[in-house]
Design a protein around this motif. Structure first.
Motif, PDB file in Angstrom:
ATOM      1  N   THR A   1       0.832  -1.209   0.000  1.00 40.53           N
ATOM      2  CA  THR A   1       0.000   0.000   0.000  1.00 40.53           C
ATOM      3  C   THR A   1       0.862   1.253   0.000  1.00 40.53           C
ATOM      4  N   ARG A   2       1.895   1.254   0.811  1.00 45.16           N
ATOM      5  CA  ARG A   2       2.812   2.396   0.864  1.00 45.16           C
ATOM      6  C   ARG A   2       3.521   2.566  -0.478  1.00 45.16           C
ATOM      7  N   TRP A   3       3.964   1.471  -1.082  1.00 44.85           N
ATOM      8  CA  TRP A   3       4.645   1.516  -2.381  1.00 44.85           C
ATOM      9  C   TRP A   3       3.730   2.108  -3.444  1.00 44.85           C
ATOM     10  N   ARG A   4       2.477   1.678  -3.479  1.00 47.13           N
ATOM     11  CA  ARG A   4       1.523   2.218  -4.461  1.00 47.13           C
ATOM     12  C   ARG A   4       1.298   3.714  -4.257  1.00 47.13           C
ATOM     13  N   ARG A   5       1.140   4.125  -3.016  1.00 47.59           N
ATOM     14  CA  ARG A   5       0.918   5.542  -2.715  1.00 47.59           C
ATOM     15  C   ARG A   5       2.134   6.371  -3.145  1.00 47.59           C
TER      16      ARG A   5
ATOM     17  N   ALA B   1      -8.307  19.868 -18.373  1.00 50.38           N
ATOM     18  CA  ALA B   1      -7.993  18.443 -18.292  1.00 50.38           C
ATOM     19  C   ALA B   1      -6.792  18.205 -17.380  1.00 50.38           C
ATOM     20  N   MET B   2      -5.800  19.066 -17.468  1.00 49.91           N
ATOM     21  CA  MET B   2      -4.615  18.939 -16.623  1.00 49.91           C
ATOM     22  C   MET B   2      -4.985  19.127 -15.154  1.00 49.91           C
ATOM     23  N   ARG B   3      -5.781  20.130 -14.883  1.00 53.60           N
ATOM     24  CA  ARG B   3      -6.175  20.396 -13.503  1.00 53.60           C
ATOM     25  C   ARG B   3      -6.962  19.223 -12.925  1.00 53.60           C
ATOM     26  N   ARG B   4      -7.883  18.671 -13.718  1.00 54.72           N
ATOM     27  CA  ARG B   4      -8.643  17.503 -13.250  1.00 54.72           C
ATOM     28  C   ARG B   4      -7.700  16.337 -12.957  1.00 54.72           C
ATOM     29  N   ASP B   5      -6.749  16.094 -13.852  1.00 55.48           N
ATOM     30  CA  ASP B   5      -5.819  14.985 -13.659  1.00 55.48           C
ATOM     31  C   ASP B   5      -4.970  15.187 -12.411  1.00 55.48           C
ATOM     32  N   LEU B   6      -4.646  16.419 -12.112  1.00 53.28           N
ATOM     33  CA  LEU B   6      -3.815  16.709 -10.943  1.00 53.28           C
ATOM     34  C   LEU B   6      -4.634  16.856  -9.661  1.00 53.28           C
ATOM     35  N   GLY B   7      -5.953  16.690  -9.783  1.00 50.72           N
ATOM     36  CA  GLY B   7      -6.808  16.727  -8.591  1.00 50.72           C
ATOM     37  C   GLY B   7      -7.287  18.103  -8.208  1.00 50.72           C
ATOM     38  N   ALA B   8      -7.211  19.045  -9.109  1.00 50.02           N
ATOM     39  CA  ALA B   8      -7.694  20.403  -8.827  1.00 50.02           C
ATOM     40  C   ALA B   8      -8.917  20.671  -9.679  1.00 50.02           C
TER      41      ALA B   8
ATOM     42  N   ARG C   1       4.360   5.560  -5.427  1.00 49.32           N
ATOM     43  CA  ARG C   1       4.420   5.522  -6.897  1.00 49.32           C
ATOM     44  C   ARG C   1       3.429   6.532  -7.485  1.00 49.32           C
ATOM     45  N   ASP C   2       2.216   6.568  -6.957  1.00 48.16           N
ATOM     46  CA  ASP C   2       1.214   7.515  -7.431  1.00 48.16           C
ATOM     47  C   ASP C   2       1.651   8.957  -7.182  1.00 48.16           C
ATOM     48  N   ASP C   3       2.270   9.203  -6.028  1.00 46.44           N
ATOM     49  CA  ASP C   3       2.768  10.553  -5.723  1.00 46.44           C
ATOM     50  C   ASP C   3       3.870  10.970  -6.695  1.00 46.44           C
ATOM     51  N   ARG C   4       4.775  10.037  -7.022  1.00 43.10           N
ATOM     52  CA  ARG C   4       5.844  10.338  -7.977  1.00 43.10           C
ATOM     53  C   ARG C   4       5.277  10.612  -9.370  1.00 43.10           C
ATOM     54  N   LEU C   5       4.293   9.813  -9.793  1.00 44.82           N
ATOM     55  CA  LEU C   5       3.678  10.018 -11.092  1.00 44.82           C
ATOM     56  C   LEU C   5       2.977  11.373 -11.145  1.00 44.82           C
TER      57      LEU C   5
END
Length: 154
Positions: free
Chosen positions: A23-27, A141-148, A29-33
């Motif tokens: 779970t930590r590894w996935r989180r 689209a960029m903002r949505r992808d980045l969570g904003a 990895r997602d943060d790095r992406l």
């Protein structure tokens, strides 16, 4: 019975540790992406903006020779290609589609500026408007992808 309890306890502890690590590894990895995408999206928008500003200058310049104008337009747009290829392998699908549309609309503006179309010409205004609409969709689209939430500029 005590031995079985110890073995079961050890298995549960090991499984829990593995699950937590995964779970930590996935989180991470997602943060790095997400961080890589944030930088890439910024670089792409910067490249498009710099090219757009160069085309604006070309469309306002009445003294430049046609060959020089065409060369300057191509050179101003060239850096966009490298970042475009990076987008093709890193961007989220919705962002990639919007980035391609913005790229193509800016390429149309480049072609107008390269051919000598003036900034006060209706064709140039239409090309610029089409690009700006595509750019707004790309930013959303960029903002949505980045969570904003998509921003609305007045």
């Amino acid at each position: 019975m005590t031995l079985v309890s110890a073995v079961v306890g050890a298995l549960i502890a090991t499984a829990s540790a593995v699950l937590l690590d995964r779970t930590r590894w996935r989180r991470e990895r997602d943060d790095r992406l997400l961080a890589a995408r944030r930088v890439l999206y910024g670089d792409y928008l910067t490249g498009l903006s710099e090219a757009r500003n160069a085309f604006r200058g070309l469309a306002r310049d009445t003294d430049m020779a046609p060959a020089d104008r065409a060369r300057a337009a191509r050179e101003s747009f060239a850096p966009c290609y490298g970042v475009r290829y990076q987008m093709s392998i890193t961007a989220a699908p919705g962002v990639l589609a919007a980035s391609e549309e913005a790229f193509r609309r800016l390429r149309d503006v480049r072609d107008l500026a390269a051919s000598g179309t003036r900034s006060d010409d209706e064709a140039y205004a239409e090309g610029r408007t089409a690009y700006e609409a595509a750019l707004a969709r790309l930013r959303d689209a960029m903002r949505r992808d980045l969570g904003a939430e998509p921003a609305r500029f007045q």
